[in-house]
Design a protein around this motif. Structure first.
Motif, short mmCIF file in Angstrom:
data_model
loop_
_atom_site.label_atom_id
_atom_site.label_comp_id
_atom_site.label_asym_id
_atom_site.label_seq_id
_atom_site.Cartn_x
_atom_site.Cartn_y
_atom_site.Cartn_z
N CYS A 22 0.83 -1.20 0.00
CA CYS A 22 0.00 0.00 0.00
C CYS A 22 0.87 1.25 0.00
CB CYS A 22 -0.93 0.01 1.22
SG CYS A 22 -2.24 -1.23 1.15
N SER A 23 0.28 2.34 -0.50
CA SER A 23 1.04 3.57 -0.65
C SER A 23 0.62 4.67 0.32
CB SER A 23 0.91 4.10 -2.08
OG SER A 23 -0.44 4.36 -2.38
N GLY A 24 -0.22 4.37 1.30
CA GLY A 24 -0.62 5.39 2.24
C GLY A 24 -1.56 4.85 3.29
N HIS B 88 8.08 2.40 6.66
CA HIS B 88 8.81 2.53 5.40
C HIS B 88 8.38 3.78 4.65
CE1 HIS B 88 10.59 1.50 1.52
NE2 HIS B 88 9.41 1.74 0.99
N LEU B 89 7.06 4.01 4.58
CA LEU B 89 6.56 5.16 3.83
C LEU B 89 7.00 6.47 4.48
CD1 LEU B 89 2.95 3.86 3.06
CD2 LEU B 89 4.79 4.18 1.42
N LEU C 277 7.39 15.24 -1.83
CA LEU C 277 6.97 14.16 -2.69
C LEU C 277 7.82 12.92 -2.50
CD1 LEU C 277 6.14 16.01 -6.01
CD2 LEU C 277 4.57 15.12 -4.30
N ALA C 278 9.07 13.06 -2.15
CA ALA C 278 9.91 11.90 -1.97
C ALA C 278 11.07 12.24 -1.05
CB ALA C 278 10.45 11.44 -3.32
N HIS D 177 6.16 9.85 0.44
CA HIS D 177 4.99 10.52 1.01
C HIS D 177 3.79 9.60 0.91
CE1 HIS D 177 2.01 13.33 2.14
NE2 HIS D 177 1.60 13.61 0.92
N ALA D 178 3.21 9.21 2.04
CA ALA D 178 2.09 8.27 2.05
C ALA D 178 0.79 9.00 1.85
CB ALA D 178 2.07 7.51 3.38
#
Length: 763
Positions: A37-39, A179-180, A207-208, A185-186
């Protein structure tokens, strides 16, 4: 809320359904998805979609520790507004469940009664209701990350095995969020229904991570992102450099260039075919193609990305990297393996690529069953693969073209597309009448038929007549954001696509017609309304299957009987097709006739069983028939292989001890045993078909037990009702069917009937 289903984690070997081939819920699958998952919002949505079915959709949240050391609400689902206001920020030193879990470093559980008493909604005077609450600390290497709060539909104590599953989910979320927070950026991919929260007054996160940006830049890679909902595509500066274009000025908003203008013409169909395949299934993909540079020459580019799906499986976003393969020294692409034929007899690469694109679009459309499925496939796959800015699809209905899918990527442009449809109406009719596709010409006015052009007219477009088996099906308008010249091969490609689309629509319309007729037949077989009977409150629900023809043989009935009595009927004919619906209608009529003649439930079922055996069908049916005298509460019942009714009294929900007989039509001579009981004033009855509790992923008895627990929670929360009971029964009926409607698929139809004795008939 899940009132019916425990979650017994299947083994990995059992995680795929043998009937449908679909992937079932399993602990390992859920954890794998969480780790991708990203967030926070996507984590919460994945838990609800892939986690245990007894995690409800009400009152779930993720809290993260902020820079001030406070737990701040970051994502939520089903949390009421008053809870957002009151518990948006939690002090870890306090005594709220989130704080207790983080401080104790272990799960903190509250029973349904505790959640209602300790955390009431003082704005409305009610508690959180029929849910237990667990808060799970998210800690990685002794570093606290936050807290995961989940609402559970458990009855009493949470079993140890379920607690182990919850702790595993909490640990997976903790590691992913850690990790995120360290690297990216989650904030992307928030599923529908999940609410995310930004820190008050806080600046958005970068953003990163700088190290990640440096690594991407050092590799000569450019990043890109395309929002398939809005149609917007954005590249970073390095992505422009990879394809030989100057990046836009820093700080200016500029969309990415049209791939059709920079990708080598011979490679474009291959790119479109690969993208179509990726959009159809989602997940990672990789493409290699050549890019035309200004002033001549080409650059070999590798595109690596991922198609991200929402919780309904539809593509919503593409993100990835572009790499200059000449810069990295990648080897030359080898031509696809041929059949050994001489070069002169081999198909040219461009022709093969266009064939691959048509094959990819054909595969996607072949999976579409209904017209809605076809339009979804065109929107989600064909449009992006072809590089379309918008699509207008009209179908012939009684000799007129009527729009069925004014499809556009982005709500703000919906009005613009409606105007475009009006503008294009004439040219779409003209193309269909001539059975000839029409294409815009570069540098020429596109006003044409039925419009005068202007600012609204797209830079380029194609109008495709949709004709199948010699019949006019409809017309399709495809527009593009930039001007383009349609070569002879392009026109052949779009004409072939029109034929495939026309065949798919014709097949889908035929299916929709049959389904509509069968649905209307079934609707006609069921009661339009329930009769109003003194001393009785009732509520009913019917949900069709979501597989096959989406119809079935479940039915219910509430019958006025001689002497002021009332008859309660629930039944289930074998099968999910038009025959099952037709047999159901005959049984309902026959049983109603026997009942109104004054036969008791046992005799009524015996006669109905003989009736079914005499019909020209191999189907059988289960049935439950009860009669109730509202005057004294006398209850008479008989059962033919059907689930037992449930009595709800006080804070208890129990199945009636009702001996059963064989299903109707199996043994026409078999007698049915009559059971006499009573229903007191204030008690309720639930009768239902097995589709309400049956789940391929769960044990049937456990599902029934879960439903009984949910009914007891409802009864305890509702308590004695002052006034009309009808609205409360309607709410309970909605609650019972909510779990069913939230399942990914519903292989069986569902019927239920609730009855409450409010008072004696005389009073």
């Amino acid at each position: 809320m899940d009132l019916t289903s425990p979650w017994l984690p299947p083994s990995e070997d059992e995680s795929r359904s043998p009937l449908t081939g679909s992937v079932a819920r399993s602990p390992m699958r859920c954890v794998r998805l969480l780790l991708n998952c990203s967030g926070a919002g996507e984590l919460l949505g994945t838990i609800l979609a892939e986690g245990p079915a007894w995690i409800t959709g009400e009152g779930n949240a993720i809290y993260l520790l902020d820079s001030a050391g406070m737990l701040r609400l970051t994502a939520s689902h089903g949390l009421p507004e008053w809870a957002h206001e009151r518990y948006g920020t939690v002090d870890p030193a306090g005594d709220l469940p989130a704080a207790m879990a983080l401080r104790l470093r272990r799960p903190y559980l509250l029973s349904p009664e505790r959640t209602s008493i300790d955390y009431p909604n003082r704005n409305s005077g009610m508690g959180t209701g029929m849910v237990a609450l667990v808060t799970l600390p998210m800690v990685v290497d002794d570093r606290p990350i936050g807290v995961l709060a989940l609402a559970l539909a458990h009855r009493g104590t949470v079993p140890r095995r379920d607690l182990d599953v919850l702790e595993t989910i909490g640990e997976a979320c903790a590691h992913r969020l850690s990790h995120l927070l360290d690297h990216v950026h989650a904030s992307t991919r928030v599923p529908k229904g999940v609410r995310t929260h930004s820190p008050a007054g806080g600046d958005p996160a970068p953003l990163a991570h700088p190290l990640l940006s440096l690594a991407v830049h050092a590799a000569g890679a450019g990043a890109f992102e395309r929002d398939l909902v809005t149609g917007e595509t954005f590249w970073d500066a390095q992505a422009y450099r990879v394809v030989g274009l100057p990046p836009p000025p820093e700080g200016s908003a500029a969309e990415a260039p049209d791939l059709s203008r920079i990708v080598h013409p011979e490679d474009l169909p291959d790119v479109q075919a690969g993208l179509a395949d990726a959009l159809a299934v989602g997940g990672p993909y990789r493409l290699a193609y050549r890019v035309l540079r200004r002033g001549g020459g080409v650059t070999r580019v590798r595109e690596s990305g991922e198609v991200m799906l929402d919780i309904h499986g539809r593509p919503v976003r593409i993100a990835g990297l572009l790499v200059d393969r000449d810069r990295t020294g990648a080897p030359e692409d080898r031509p696809a393996a041929g059949s050994g034929a001489p070069d002169a007899e081999r198909e040219s690469p461009a022709v093969g690529a266009r064939s691959a694109l048509l094959l990819a679009l054909t595969r996607t459309l072949s999976r579409a069953i209904t017209v809605r499925d076809v339009t979804t496939a065109v929107t989600d796959v064909a449009g992006p693969a072809l590089g379309a800015a918008s699509l207008v699809l009209d179908l012939v209905d009684e000799g007129r073209l009527l729009p069925v899918s004014h499809t556009v990527y982005g709500g703000p442009r919906r009005t613009e597309l409606n105007r475009l449809a009006d503008l294009s109406e004439g040219v779409m009719q003209h193309s269909l009448a001539r059975s000839t596709p029409l294409f815009s010409e570069p540098g020429r006015s596109t006003g044409g038929q039925g419009g005068s052009g202007g600012a609204l007219t797209p830079p380029s477009w194609a109008v495709l007549p949709l004709i199948a088996s010699g019949r006019q099906v409809g017309s399709c308008l495809i527009t593009f954001a930039t001007e383009r010249a349609f070569s002879r091969d392009d026109r052949t490609l779009y004409s072939a696509f029109a034929g495939i689309l026309a065949q798919s629509l014709e097949r889908a319309r035929l299916y929709d017609t049959h389904h509509h007729r069968a649905t209307e037949l079934q609707r006609a077989m069921l009661p339009r309304t329930l009769p109003v009977i003194p001393g009785i409150a009732a509520a009913a629900r019917y949900l069709p299957s979501t597989e096959g023809m989406q119809i079935g043989g479940d039915w219910y009935d509430l019958i006025r009987l001689p002497g002021g009595k009332v008859g309660l009927v629930i039944g289930d004919v074998q099968g999910h097709n038009a025959e099952a619906t037709a047999v159901m209608g005959q049984l309902r009529s026959g049983l109603r006739a026997y009942a109104t003649d004054g036969h008791d439930p046992a005799a009524t079922l015996a006669r109905t069983s003989r009736l079914l055996a005499e019909l020209d069908t191999e189907l059988f049916a289960t049935c439950l028939y009860l009669t109730l005298d509202p005057a004294d509460g006398t209850l008479c019942a008989a059962r033919a292989g059907h689930p037992a009714p449930v009595r709800i009294t006080g804070a208890k929900a129990v199945e009636l001890d009702l001996p059963g007989g064989p299903p109707l039509g199996v043994d026409p001579g078999a007698p049915y045993r009559l059971t006499v009981d009573s229903l007191a004033v204030g008690e309720s009855l639930l009768v239902y078909t097995d589709g309400l509790v049956e789940d391929r992923e769960e044990d049937y008895d456990e599902s029934v037990h879960r439903m009984l627990g949910g009914l007891e929670l409802w009864a305890a929360r509702t308590g004695p009702v002052q006034g009309a009971m009808g609205p409360e029964l309607e709410r309970l009926a909605d609650l019972l069917t909510l779990n069913v409607t939230e399942r990914r698929s519903r292989p069986d139809d569902v019927a239920l009937l609730l009855l409450h004795r409010t008072a004696t008939a005389a009073s």
